[in-house]
Write a protein that holds these residues in place. Sequence first.
Motif, mmCIF file in Angstrom:
data_model
loop_
_atom_site.group_PDB
_atom_site.id
_atom_site.type_symbol
_atom_site.label_atom_id
_atom_site.label_comp_id
_atom_site.label_asym_id
_atom_site.label_seq_id
_atom_site.Cartn_x
_atom_site.Cartn_y
_atom_site.Cartn_z
ATOM 1 N N ASN A 271 0.821 -1.210 0.000
ATOM 2 C CA ASN A 271 0.000 0.000 0.000
ATOM 3 C C ASN A 271 0.855 1.259 0.000
ATOM 4 O OD1 ASN A 271 -2.342 -1.467 -0.026
ATOM 5 N ND2 ASN A 271 -2.822 -1.177 2.134
ATOM 6 N N ALA A 272 1.979 1.230 0.726
ATOM 7 C CA ALA A 272 2.862 2.393 0.775
ATOM 8 C C ALA A 272 3.406 2.715 -0.611
ATOM 9 C CB ALA A 272 4.012 2.139 1.752
ATOM 10 N N ILE A 273 3.744 1.693 -1.370
ATOM 11 C CA ILE A 273 4.247 1.908 -2.729
ATOM 12 C C ILE A 273 3.153 2.506 -3.611
ATOM 13 C CG2 ILE A 273 5.003 0.699 -4.817
ATOM 14 C CD1 ILE A 273 6.549 -1.201 -2.978
ATOM 15 N N LEU A 274 1.958 1.969 -3.515
ATOM 16 C CA LEU A 274 0.857 2.477 -4.335
ATOM 17 C C LEU A 274 0.481 3.905 -3.940
ATOM 18 C CD1 LEU A 274 -1.403 -0.697 -4.549
ATOM 19 C CD2 LEU A 274 0.272 0.137 -6.200
ATOM 20 N N LEU A 275 0.586 4.234 -2.651
ATOM 21 C CA LEU A 275 0.316 5.607 -2.223
ATOM 22 C C LEU A 275 1.332 6.578 -2.809
ATOM 23 C CD1 LEU A 275 -0.751 5.272 1.533
ATOM 24 C CD2 LEU A 275 -2.169 5.972 -0.404
ATOM 25 N N GLY A 335 4.024 -1.729 -13.228
ATOM 26 C CA GLY A 335 4.885 -2.800 -12.747
ATOM 27 C C GLY A 335 6.341 -2.385 -12.678
ATOM 28 N N VAL A 336 6.763 -1.554 -13.633
ATOM 29 C CA VAL A 336 8.145 -1.053 -13.632
ATOM 30 C C VAL A 336 8.380 -0.158 -12.426
ATOM 31 C CG1 VAL A 336 9.845 0.316 -14.897
ATOM 32 C CG2 VAL A 336 8.280 -1.212 -16.139
ATOM 33 N N PHE A 337 7.430 0.756 -12.145
ATOM 34 C CA PHE A 337 7.558 1.636 -10.994
ATOM 35 C C PHE A 337 7.644 0.834 -9.698
ATOM 36 C CE2 PHE A 337 4.994 4.986 -13.517
ATOM 37 C CZ PHE A 337 6.155 5.401 -14.171
ATOM 38 N N ILE A 338 6.809 -0.193 -9.595
ATOM 39 C CA ILE A 338 6.838 -1.028 -8.398
ATOM 40 C C ILE A 338 8.201 -1.699 -8.255
ATOM 41 C CG2 ILE A 338 5.889 -3.129 -7.350
ATOM 42 C CD1 ILE A 338 3.163 -2.314 -8.606
ATOM 43 N N GLY A 339 8.751 -2.161 -9.364
ATOM 44 C CA GLY A 339 10.062 -2.794 -9.328
ATOM 45 C C GLY A 339 11.172 -1.846 -8.914
ATOM 46 N N TRP A 340 11.042 -0.572 -9.287
ATOM 47 C CA TRP A 340 12.030 0.424 -8.869
ATOM 48 C C TRP A 340 11.998 0.646 -7.355
ATOM 49 C CZ3 TRP A 340 10.874 4.685 -13.073
ATOM 50 C CH2 TRP A 340 11.465 4.296 -14.279
ATOM 51 N N MET A 341 10.819 0.495 -6.752
ATOM 52 C CA MET A 341 10.648 0.878 -5.349
ATOM 53 C C MET A 341 10.879 -0.268 -4.372
ATOM 54 S SD MET A 341 7.582 3.720 -5.362
ATOM 55 C CE MET A 341 6.603 3.114 -6.739
ATOM 56 N N THR A 342 10.941 -1.506 -4.864
ATOM 57 C CA THR A 342 11.215 -2.616 -3.950
ATOM 58 C C THR A 342 11.826 -3.791 -4.700
ATOM 59 O OG1 THR A 342 10.256 -4.155 -2.337
ATOM 60 C CG2 THR A 342 8.872 -3.545 -4.215
ATOM 61 N N ASP A 343 12.708 -4.503 -3.988
ATOM 62 C CA ASP A 343 13.300 -5.726 -4.523
ATOM 63 C C ASP A 343 12.655 -6.975 -3.919
ATOM 64 O OD1 ASP A 343 15.191 -4.379 -6.104
ATOM 65 O OD2 ASP A 343 16.540 -4.136 -4.393
ATOM 66 N N ARG A 348 6.383 -6.970 -4.279
ATOM 67 C CA ARG A 348 6.128 -6.691 -5.705
ATOM 68 C C ARG A 348 4.851 -7.384 -6.175
ATOM 69 N NH1 ARG A 348 11.588 -7.216 -9.407
ATOM 70 N NH2 ARG A 348 12.704 -5.362 -8.621
ATOM 71 N N GLU A 349 4.728 -8.649 -5.809
ATOM 72 C CA GLU A 349 3.574 -9.421 -6.265
ATOM 73 C C GLU A 349 2.270 -8.841 -5.722
ATOM 74 O OE1 GLU A 349 1.821 -14.026 -6.027
ATOM 75 O OE2 GLU A 349 3.816 -13.532 -5.234
ATOM 76 N N LEU A 350 2.265 -8.499 -4.433
ATOM 77 C CA LEU A 350 1.043 -7.983 -3.833
ATOM 78 C C LEU A 350 0.713 -6.580 -4.360
ATOM 79 C CD1 LEU A 350 -0.982 -9.144 -1.859
ATOM 80 C CD2 LEU A 350 0.127 -7.850 -0.030
ATOM 81 N N ALA A 351 1.736 -5.733 -4.523
ATOM 82 C CA ALA A 351 1.498 -4.394 -5.069
ATOM 83 C C ALA A 351 0.935 -4.484 -6.481
ATOM 84 C CB ALA A 351 2.794 -3.592 -5.056
ATOM 85 N N THR A 352 1.422 -5.442 -7.257
ATOM 86 C CA THR A 352 0.900 -5.635 -8.616
ATOM 87 C C THR A 352 -0.550 -6.107 -8.580
ATOM 88 O OG1 THR A 352 3.125 -6.206 -9.394
ATOM 89 C CG2 THR A 352 1.281 -6.826 -10.800
ATOM 90 N N THR A 353 -0.888 -6.918 -7.577
ATOM 91 C CA THR A 353 -2.264 -7.389 -7.437
ATOM 92 C C THR A 353 -3.228 -6.224 -7.218
ATOM 93 O OG1 THR A 353 -1.521 -9.490 -6.494
ATOM 94 C CG2 THR A 353 -3.802 -8.837 -6.047
ATOM 95 N N TYR A 354 -2.786 -5.243 -6.436
ATOM 96 C CA TYR A 354 -3.658 -4.109 -6.124
ATOM 97 C C TYR A 354 -3.444 -2.916 -7.048
ATOM 98 C CZ TYR A 354 -4.477 -6.731 -1.843
ATOM 99 O OH TYR A 354 -4.817 -7.721 -0.952
ATOM 100 N N GLY A 407 -10.965 -7.610 2.789
ATOM 101 C CA GLY A 407 -9.555 -7.384 3.067
ATOM 102 C C GLY A 407 -9.045 -6.084 2.476
ATOM 103 N N ASN A 408 -7.852 -6.122 1.890
ATOM 104 C CA ASN A 408 -7.237 -4.905 1.364
ATOM 105 C C ASN A 408 -8.008 -4.343 0.171
ATOM 106 O OD1 ASN A 408 -5.062 -3.030 1.743
ATOM 107 N ND2 ASN A 408 -4.153 -3.779 -0.167
ATOM 108 N N HIS A 409 -8.653 -5.209 -0.598
ATOM 109 C CA HIS A 409 -9.509 -4.707 -1.683
ATOM 110 C C HIS A 409 -10.655 -3.862 -1.100
ATOM 111 C CE1 HIS A 409 -7.806 -6.431 -5.272
ATOM 112 N NE2 HIS A 409 -7.764 -7.654 -4.742
ATOM 113 N N GLY A 410 -11.176 -4.283 0.042
ATOM 114 C CA GLY A 410 -12.214 -3.501 0.694
ATOM 115 C C GLY A 410 -11.708 -2.157 1.174
ATOM 116 N N LEU A 411 -10.456 -2.133 1.647
ATOM 117 C CA LEU A 411 -9.851 -0.867 2.086
ATOM 118 C C LEU A 411 -9.710 0.102 0.918
ATOM 119 C CD1 LEU A 411 -8.478 0.852 4.250
ATOM 120 C CD2 LEU A 411 -6.342 -0.389 3.790
ATOM 121 N N TRP A 412 -9.229 -0.407 -0.217
ATOM 122 C CA TRP A 412 -9.076 0.457 -1.385
ATOM 123 C C TRP A 412 -10.431 0.880 -1.953
ATOM 124 C CZ3 TRP A 412 -5.158 3.189 -3.092
ATOM 125 C CH2 TRP A 412 -3.855 2.837 -2.706
ATOM 126 N N LEU A 413 -11.419 0.001 -1.891
ATOM 127 C CA LEU A 413 -12.755 0.361 -2.350
ATOM 128 C C LEU A 413 -13.330 1.489 -1.492
ATOM 129 C CD1 LEU A 413 -15.247 -0.108 -4.125
ATOM 130 C CD2 LEU A 413 -15.940 -1.936 -2.549
#
Length: 445
Positions: A271-275, A335-343, A348-354, A407-413
């Motif tokens: 969530n921090a990455i997506l924010l 996906g590229v941005f997410i990859g830049w922000m975490t290894d 990565r997988e969860l951030a891509t899911t959301y 869950g987290n989908h509910g939080l984002w909704l």
Amino acid sequence: MQTAETPGYRRTWQLAWPIILANSSIPLVGAVDTAVMGHLPDAAYIGAVALGANLFSIIYWAFGFLRMGTTGFVAQAAGAGDGGEAAAALKRALLIAGGLALAVWSLQIPIGMIAFYMVDGSERVEELARVYFGWRIWSAPAVFANYAIVGTLIGLQRTRDVLVVQLLLNGTNVALDLLFVPVLGFGVEGVALASVIAEFTAVGIGLWLVVRRLRPLPRPGHRITLLEPAALRALIRVNGNIFVRTLCLVLSLFYFTAVGTGLGEVVVAANAILLQLLFFLSYGLDGFAHAVEGLAGSARGAGRRDQFRAAVRTSTVCAAALAVGYSVVYALFGGVFIGWMTDLPEVRELATTYLPWMLLAPIVAVWNFQLDGVFIGTTRTVEMRNGMLIAAGAFWLATELLVPDLGNHGLWLAFMGFFVLRALLLALWLPRIDRSIAAVPQAPV
């Protein structure tokens, strides 16, 4: 075809692009702060500056109403052709800035105690962060004065001057970082001192620019009283409403993070990455929001309903186009941005899911930025406050209902619903502003 007086797309873009560019320079300071600390022998230096900088971002952000409130009053005075009142609006804001700075200085010990009580860092990081705090607190007068100055320049539709002030501020900060730490051998106090000096430098150039822009404005014959009770009450009322609105926004973001914390460490990190992508979005949308602040406020001051409608229409079309552009970029390169922000593969997988929520976010959030700009420029802050209070309460309720099952989908909704409800409320109240502006026949084209 637009008239010379009616704001069109070209004028809107002329006002927006300097703000977008100025905002884009902000992350550079954080990057240099991190880089110079990263070359010191202890990783705690990086954590201390990051912690200290984040604390001051929160503390100073709470007083951002000085910028927004000043913009509305100055824009309307300039639109009415009253340069004396525009100058008085700036002076009143500077008086409040000085009073707030004295209050922050006087209360720095309890402020520091509360701030560091709320964070959870190692003993060494906290020790160094307190050193940073002790130096950086002295920038309060300059930070608050810059809010008033930038608000005035936006109200006068001088956004290129805002760009000059911001680039000077950030450029001086970066240059002093590189001088104080690698060359002179300072630690975290060098980074903090660089920020203090840069803020005061920006005040100097900002005041010079404001005086230049205010001097040519017409001065009606009526006497301007700086401490006029009615004007001060209006200033306090507007700034108070914006403060409540901002506080609700900060608390909603904090609540979002707190709820995510209960869903696990990986969820919090994702969530921090997506924010961060959401905050990056704000750099662009702020440009058109600031443009409509100056344009709408000027139109209201001039009593020009045609100008007001044109300002809202053109800035919103431009902002909506930019929002769609952000969604496309995030769809292609998220996906590229997410990859830049975490290894970390699990993050990565969860951030891509959301990530799909971030494709929706620009389309949902753009209306909040634009309507905020309209209501700020016309100083209709009661509606802003009420809309935020209702939306924040609904966000809390929706989170309590949705997260247990989704869950987290509910939080984002729930978070997206927060944006939607607030925009709908402000759109519902927008005709009030239109009706309050005296109808003026459209000038011939």
